[in-house]
Design a protein around this motif. Structure first.
Motif, short mmCIF file in Angstrom:
data_model
loop_
_atom_site.label_atom_id
_atom_site.label_comp_id
_atom_site.label_asym_id
_atom_site.label_seq_id
_atom_site.Cartn_x
_atom_site.Cartn_y
_atom_site.Cartn_z
N PHE A 72 0.80 -1.23 0.00
CA PHE A 72 0.00 0.00 0.00
C PHE A 72 0.83 1.27 0.00
CE2 PHE A 72 0.17 -1.71 4.30
CZ PHE A 72 0.74 -0.65 5.00
N TRP A 73 2.17 1.16 -0.07
CA TRP A 73 2.98 2.36 -0.26
C TRP A 73 3.19 2.52 -1.76
CZ3 TRP A 73 2.93 5.09 3.86
CH2 TRP A 73 3.01 4.51 5.12
N SER A 74 2.60 3.56 -2.35
CA SER A 74 2.60 3.68 -3.83
C SER A 74 3.99 3.60 -4.42
CB SER A 74 1.96 5.00 -4.25
OG SER A 74 0.62 5.02 -3.90
N TYR A 75 4.95 4.33 -3.85
CA TYR A 75 6.27 4.35 -4.50
C TYR A 75 7.07 3.09 -4.24
CZ TYR A 75 6.53 8.16 -7.56
OH TYR A 75 6.33 8.92 -8.68
N GLY A 76 6.84 2.46 -3.06
CA GLY A 76 7.48 1.17 -2.81
C GLY A 76 7.02 0.17 -3.86
N LYS A 77 5.72 0.16 -4.10
CA LYS A 77 5.16 -0.77 -5.08
C LYS A 77 5.66 -0.45 -6.48
CE LYS A 77 0.90 -0.48 -6.63
NZ LYS A 77 -0.56 -0.44 -6.67
N HIS A 78 5.72 0.83 -6.80
CA HIS A 78 6.15 1.25 -8.14
C HIS A 78 7.59 0.79 -8.41
CE1 HIS A 78 6.18 3.78 -11.67
NE2 HIS A 78 7.29 4.39 -11.25
N LEU A 79 8.46 0.98 -7.43
CA LEU A 79 9.87 0.63 -7.64
C LEU A 79 10.06 -0.89 -7.64
CD1 LEU A 79 11.71 3.31 -5.47
CD2 LEU A 79 10.97 3.43 -7.85
N LEU A 80 9.45 -1.55 -6.68
CA LEU A 80 9.59 -3.00 -6.62
C LEU A 80 8.98 -3.65 -7.86
CD1 LEU A 80 10.29 -5.61 -5.09
CD2 LEU A 80 8.08 -5.44 -3.94
N GLY A 81 7.76 -3.21 -8.20
CA GLY A 81 7.07 -3.81 -9.35
C GLY A 81 7.81 -3.57 -10.65
N SER A 82 8.37 -2.39 -10.81
CA SER A 82 9.09 -2.13 -12.08
C SER A 82 10.38 -2.95 -12.12
CB SER A 82 9.34 -0.64 -12.27
OG SER A 82 9.99 -0.10 -11.16
N GLY A 83 11.06 -3.10 -10.96
CA GLY A 83 12.26 -3.94 -10.93
C GLY A 83 11.91 -5.38 -11.26
N LEU A 84 10.82 -5.89 -10.68
CA LEU A 84 10.42 -7.27 -10.95
C LEU A 84 10.04 -7.46 -12.42
CD1 LEU A 84 8.22 -8.03 -7.78
CD2 LEU A 84 10.52 -8.87 -8.27
N ALA A 85 9.37 -6.45 -12.99
CA ALA A 85 8.99 -6.55 -14.41
C ALA A 85 10.23 -6.60 -15.29
CB ALA A 85 8.09 -5.36 -14.80
N MET A 86 11.23 -5.79 -14.93
CA MET A 86 12.48 -5.81 -15.72
C MET A 86 13.14 -7.18 -15.64
SD MET A 86 14.26 -2.18 -14.77
CE MET A 86 13.32 -0.67 -14.75
N LEU A 87 13.12 -7.77 -14.43
CA LEU A 87 13.73 -9.11 -14.26
C LEU A 87 12.94 -10.15 -15.04
CD1 LEU A 87 14.38 -9.03 -10.40
CD2 LEU A 87 16.12 -8.99 -12.18
N GLU A 88 11.63 -10.12 -14.85
CA GLU A 88 10.78 -11.16 -15.43
C GLU A 88 10.81 -11.13 -16.95
OE1 GLU A 88 6.72 -11.61 -13.58
OE2 GLU A 88 6.19 -11.21 -15.67
N LYS A 89 10.80 -9.94 -17.51
CA LYS A 89 10.75 -9.82 -18.98
C LYS A 89 12.13 -9.78 -19.61
CE LYS A 89 6.24 -9.33 -19.40
NZ LYS A 89 5.46 -10.42 -19.94
N GLY A 90 13.16 -9.91 -18.79
CA GLY A 90 14.52 -9.88 -19.34
C GLY A 90 14.85 -8.56 -20.01
N MET A 91 14.31 -7.46 -19.45
CA MET A 91 14.51 -6.15 -20.09
C MET A 91 15.90 -5.60 -19.83
SD MET A 91 11.07 -4.11 -19.08
CE MET A 91 9.48 -4.88 -19.04
N ALA A 92 16.58 -6.09 -18.78
CA ALA A 92 17.87 -5.48 -18.41
C ALA A 92 18.93 -6.56 -18.21
CB ALA A 92 17.70 -4.66 -17.13
N ASP A 93 20.18 -6.21 -18.55
CA ASP A 93 21.29 -7.14 -18.30
C ASP A 93 21.78 -7.01 -16.86
OD1 ASP A 93 21.64 -8.00 -21.13
OD2 ASP A 93 21.91 -5.84 -21.38
N GLY A 94 21.49 -5.89 -16.24
CA GLY A 94 21.88 -5.69 -14.86
C GLY A 94 21.00 -4.60 -14.27
N ILE A 95 20.90 -4.58 -12.95
CA ILE A 95 20.05 -3.57 -12.30
C ILE A 95 20.87 -2.82 -11.25
CG2 ILE A 95 18.11 -3.30 -10.68
CD1 ILE A 95 16.53 -5.15 -12.36
#
Ligand code: SF4
Length: 333
Positions: A235-258
């Motif tokens: 329920f913390w909007s920015y916590g969710k935004h950052l975590l969710g975007s990091g997970l999406a990058m991992l899951e979709k293979g969008m990044a070679d490193g984070i």
């Protein structure tokens, strides 16, 4: 009237909305300059010691604007999304500034609370428009135009752009120095898009030949979906935004490193970073590093961390198929 907008906290996300709103009502908008050493020092001196770095910097920007604007716009963002909250430091921001900055800055405070619904959130704009002496019909017209400007800006961010390019005119296109891969940069907008605070990390990484992908490039639906793996709603909007975007990058293979840029003393980062690291370690195992920033951070140490991370990506790329430089398979006999 001259309305000052500090280039701090979420200015890089909401500037089109705020600026268009005031301009439509016939007011001039004055921005504080990009963060610099003086703004940092003024903010650190004025603000309470245990505030996080971005809040201290906000104080410095307010001090800068005091002689140049009739009113200084301070958004009190309570909730930016229904049934979610934003960091409590945003809620008490006007009071912190009033009590910490000497000379009594004249503030124009927007109360934005979308906890019940987004429509309720925008009621705060009607209130400050009326406070500025405009008729309600004029305020509603100005708000509609401002929201359109904000929608266009958000669409450009989701289309792959970023505030450094759109607001600062920075050329950050992929592969200024070649095209070696993509790095996901995760962090609050006031860290990533403040060139002084981030020690120009975006430009440095682009010059090293990496494309960059940011949380603002990830679709909200993807963020919601990736965060739905947790048993409780975040329920913390920015916590969710950052975590969710990091997970999406991992899951979709969008990044070679984070690379995660985190602010020292940030409660929201403390859980976001932990969850992201655990998920990466468990399911993805791509290089991920966390760099914590505070007012004492120095360029030399920061650059060394960036260079070491990039070296590791390149070694992994060249040698990872026969000897893993990140430990994969090390324990298999
Ligand atoms: S989310 Fe973290 S960095 Fe941002 S204002 Fe709150 S404590 Fe500071």
């Amino acid at each position: 009237m001259k309305i000052g907008i500090p280039r701090a906290l979420l200015w890089s996300i909401y500037l089109p909305l705020w600026k268009a709103f005031f301009n439509e009502l016939g007011h001039e908008v004055v921005l504080s300059p990009p963060t610099n050493k003086k703004i940092l020092n003024d903010g650190v001196t004025a603000c309470v010691d245990d505030a996080c770095l971005p809040v201290k910097i906000m104080h410095g920007h307010v001090i800068d604007l005091m002689d140049r604007a009739d009113l200084i716009f301070i958004p009190r963002l309570i909730s930016i999304c229904p049934r979610e909250y934003i960091c409590p430091k945003f809620i008490g921001l006007p009071e912190m500034i009033r009590n910490s900055v000497a000379g009594g800055p004249k503030l124009l405070v927007l109360d934005f609370n979308a906890h019940k619904s987004i429509r309720h959130g925008y009621d705060g704009f009607i209130a400050i428009g009326r406070q500025l002496g405009a008729r309600e019909s004029a305020v509603r017209r100005a708000l509609a135009r401002a929201m359109k400007a904000q929608d266009e800006y958000t669409a450009r961010l989701l289309g792959g752009s970023n505030p450094l390019m759109l607001l600062e005119g920075m050329a950050l296109h992929a592969g200024i120095g070649g095209n070696k891969g993509t790095i996901g940069l995760i962090g609050h907008p006031y860290l990533l898009y403040d060139r002084f605070v981030s020690m120009d990390a975006c430009r440095k990484l682009a010059q090293m030949g990496y494309r960059l992908i940011f949380p603002e490039n990830i679709l909200p639906e993807q963020i919601e979906r990736t965060c739905s793996i947790y048993p409780k709603k975040l329920f913390w909007s920015y916590g969710k935004h950052l975590l969710g975007s990091g997970l999406a990058m991992l899951e979709k293979g969008m990044a070679d490193g984070i690379i995660v840029l985190s602010s020292f003393g940030c409660g929201i980062d403390s859980f976001m970073v932990e969850l992201l690291q655990r998920q990466n370690q468990r399911d993805f195992r791509i290089p991920l590093t966390v760099i914590t920033l505070d007012e004492h951070s120095g360029n030399a140490g920061f650059d060394t961390r960036l260079e070491a991370f990039v070296d590791m990506l390149e070694w992994r790329d060249h040698n990872g198929h026969y000897f893993s430089p990140h430990g994969e398979g090390l324990y298999i006999c």
